[in-house]
Design a protein around this motif. Structure first.
Motif, short mmCIF file in Angstrom:
data_model
loop_
_atom_site.label_atom_id
_atom_site.label_comp_id
_atom_site.label_asym_id
_atom_site.label_seq_id
_atom_site.Cartn_x
_atom_site.Cartn_y
_atom_site.Cartn_z
N PRO A 165 10.47 36.84 77.60
CA PRO A 165 10.77 36.80 79.05
C PRO A 165 10.00 35.66 79.70
CG PRO A 165 9.19 38.55 78.57
CD PRO A 165 9.58 37.96 77.24
N VAL A 166 10.74 34.75 80.33
CA VAL A 166 10.13 33.57 80.92
C VAL A 166 10.63 33.35 82.35
CG1 VAL A 166 9.79 32.39 78.70
CG2 VAL A 166 11.93 32.07 79.96
N ALA A 167 9.85 32.55 83.09
CA ALA A 167 10.22 32.16 84.45
C ALA A 167 9.43 30.91 84.80
CB ALA A 167 9.91 33.29 85.44
N THR A 168 9.75 30.31 85.94
CA THR A 168 8.98 29.15 86.38
C THR A 168 7.68 29.62 87.03
OG1 THR A 168 9.96 29.10 88.59
CG2 THR A 168 11.14 27.91 86.84
N GLN A 200 17.76 41.53 78.90
CA GLN A 200 16.90 41.73 80.06
C GLN A 200 16.71 43.21 80.35
OE1 GLN A 200 17.69 37.86 79.64
NE2 GLN A 200 19.37 39.26 80.03
N ASP A 201 17.77 43.99 80.21
CA ASP A 201 17.66 45.42 80.47
C ASP A 201 16.76 46.11 79.45
OD1 ASP A 201 19.37 46.20 82.83
OD2 ASP A 201 20.82 45.05 81.70
N ARG A 202 16.77 45.61 78.21
CA ARG A 202 15.86 46.20 77.21
C ARG A 202 14.42 45.97 77.62
NH1 ARG A 202 19.51 44.82 72.68
NH2 ARG A 202 18.35 42.92 72.23
N TYR A 203 14.15 44.79 78.15
CA TYR A 203 12.78 44.53 78.59
C TYR A 203 12.43 45.40 79.80
CZ TYR A 203 8.70 42.33 80.62
OH TYR A 203 7.45 42.12 81.16
N HIS A 206 11.64 48.73 78.72
CA HIS A 206 10.34 48.75 78.06
C HIS A 206 9.21 48.91 79.08
CE1 HIS A 206 7.08 47.55 75.36
NE2 HIS A 206 6.71 46.67 76.27
N VAL A 207 9.40 48.30 80.25
CA VAL A 207 8.35 48.33 81.27
C VAL A 207 8.54 49.48 82.25
CG1 VAL A 207 7.30 47.02 83.17
CG2 VAL A 207 8.02 45.85 81.08
N SER A 208 9.80 49.74 82.59
CA SER A 208 10.12 50.73 83.61
C SER A 208 11.47 51.36 83.32
CB SER A 208 10.14 50.08 85.01
OG SER A 208 10.66 50.95 85.97
N GLU A 209 11.67 52.56 83.78
CA GLU A 209 12.94 53.25 83.57
C GLU A 209 13.95 52.96 84.67
OE1 GLU A 209 12.24 57.38 83.08
OE2 GLU A 209 11.14 57.16 81.19
N SER A 210 13.53 52.31 85.74
CA SER A 210 14.44 52.06 86.86
C SER A 210 14.86 50.60 86.89
CB SER A 210 13.75 52.41 88.19
OG SER A 210 12.56 51.67 88.33
N SER A 211 15.95 50.28 86.18
CA SER A 211 16.42 48.90 86.11
C SER A 211 17.82 48.72 86.68
CB SER A 211 16.43 48.43 84.65
OG SER A 211 17.34 49.20 83.89
N ARG A 212 18.45 49.80 87.10
CA ARG A 212 19.86 49.76 87.47
C ARG A 212 20.12 48.86 88.68
NH1 ARG A 212 22.45 55.51 87.99
NH2 ARG A 212 21.66 55.47 85.84
N ASP A 213 19.22 48.87 89.66
CA ASP A 213 19.47 48.15 90.89
C ASP A 213 18.78 46.79 90.95
OD1 ASP A 213 21.00 50.30 91.83
OD2 ASP A 213 19.21 51.33 92.60
N VAL A 260 8.12 40.59 72.80
CA VAL A 260 9.16 39.73 72.21
C VAL A 260 10.33 40.62 71.84
CG1 VAL A 260 7.58 37.96 71.33
CG2 VAL A 260 8.23 39.89 69.86
N ASP A 261 11.51 40.05 71.87
CA ASP A 261 12.70 40.77 71.42
C ASP A 261 13.26 40.00 70.24
OD1 ASP A 261 15.13 42.09 71.04
OD2 ASP A 261 15.39 42.47 73.18
N ASP A 262 13.09 40.55 69.04
CA ASP A 262 13.56 39.91 67.83
C ASP A 262 14.96 40.42 67.50
OD1 ASP A 262 11.34 38.38 67.44
OD2 ASP A 262 10.40 39.73 66.00
N VAL A 263 15.93 39.50 67.50
CA VAL A 263 17.31 39.85 67.21
C VAL A 263 17.66 39.35 65.81
CG1 VAL A 263 19.73 39.56 67.89
CG2 VAL A 263 17.94 39.71 69.65
#
Length: 297
Positions: A165-168, A200-203, A206-213, A260-263
């Motif tokens: 997960p990255v950002a500026t 992104q939703d997997r991450y 991983h951190v929080s259960e509330s990702s829908r919104d 990390v997310d290894d695919v």
């Protein structure tokens, strides 16, 4: 008994979209194409294509279409090995299903050596779905995350594509001033490839259960996805292969160094005794060994 001309008519009609276009490709009349497909349907006992514009192959037709494409591939390979065929037919045609990130970072380089021999037809889809195209005969090979071989196919692991997960830095100062927490992640915009993209939703899960919104930008292009993250549209998971220089220069930062997310990726292809298909498979595997993460065994 399968009639090769009938199978060729089915293949051309599905690929070209209409009877007229198929007739032009095979240098026969549209009536001849129609008659051949009708005869094939009679011998099979099922409708193989719906007469729409463009035509649509039925479920039964997909099974016969796969056979037609396999026969065409083997025929072309044999003619090339024997030095037969005219200049127009010297290129083999190979259709491959591949996820966008692999295509833009390493697959094109892996197959560049074949461009004097092969005309590639790449079909883009998420790595979790590329086997659908292999199963219905649309492609002869696929880069996939599915570890189970499709019926009639061989499979080999090629490596792992690692995402972070990255950002500026500017984005992080704006949205993660107090750290990357469930509250800040639920408010910060993120970049998503398309509605099949679950990285992104997997991450988030991983951190929080509330990702829908969570606010999200949909950017369905691998290069443009990376550009959107670099432009500050949002955070996103990008493969290491795409971010090495940006992370070195500080243009991008990893927002969670513990994640990390290894695919895992696999190469699946039809079980065809073709020298060309074997060479392509080896080239893909060799390139993957050089650039993908290789888990220790």
């Amino acid at each position: 008994m399968w009639d090769f001309e009938q199978l060729a008519a089915l293949k051309a009609t599905v690929e070209e979209g209409t009877f007229d276009a198929a007739a032009q490709k095979l240098h026969v009349t549209p009536s001849a194409i129609s008659q051949r497909i009708k005869a094939l349907e009679t011998s099979v006992g099922r409708v193989l294509v719906q007469r729409t514009k463009p035509v649509r192959v039925t479920d039964s037709g997909r099974e016969v279409l796969r056979l037609a494409r396999q026969i065409a591939s083997l025929t072309h390979g044999t003619m090339r090995e024997l030095g037969l065929g005219d200049l127009a037919g010297r290129f083999a045609r190979v259709s491959i299903a591949v996820n966008a990130d692999s295509l833009s970072t390493w697959v094109l380089g892996a197959l560049a050596e074949f461009t004097d021999e092969v005309m590639f037809d790449f079909h883009l889809d998420d790595q979790d779905y590329t086997t659908d195209l292999l199963r219905d005969g649309s492609v002869v090979a696929a880069i996939t995350s599915t570890a189970t071989a499709i019926q009639g196919c061989t499979i080999r692991p090629v490596g792992v594509m690692r995402y972070r997960p990255v950002a500026t830095p500017t984005f992080c100062r704006r949205w993660f001033a107090d750290g990357v927490r469930p509250e800040s992640l639920s408010a910060a915009p993120m970049v998503v490839f398309n509605r099949k993209d679950l990285l992104q939703d997997r991450y988030l899960n991983h951190v929080s259960e509330s990702s829908r919104d969570t606010p999200r930008h949909f950017v369905p292009s691998s290069a443009d996805f990376a550009d959107a993250v670099l432009a500050g549209y949002g955070w996103g998971l990008l493969p290491d292969l795409q971010t090495v220089e940006a992370r070195k220069s500080g243009a991008l930062v990893v927002i969670d160094s513990n994640y990390v997310d290894d695919v895992p990726l696999y190469w699946q292809q039809w079980k065809l005794s073709s020298p060309m298909s074997a060479r392509i498979a080896e080239a893909v595997a060799a390139r993957a060994r050089d650039v993908l993460h290789q888990p220790t065994r």
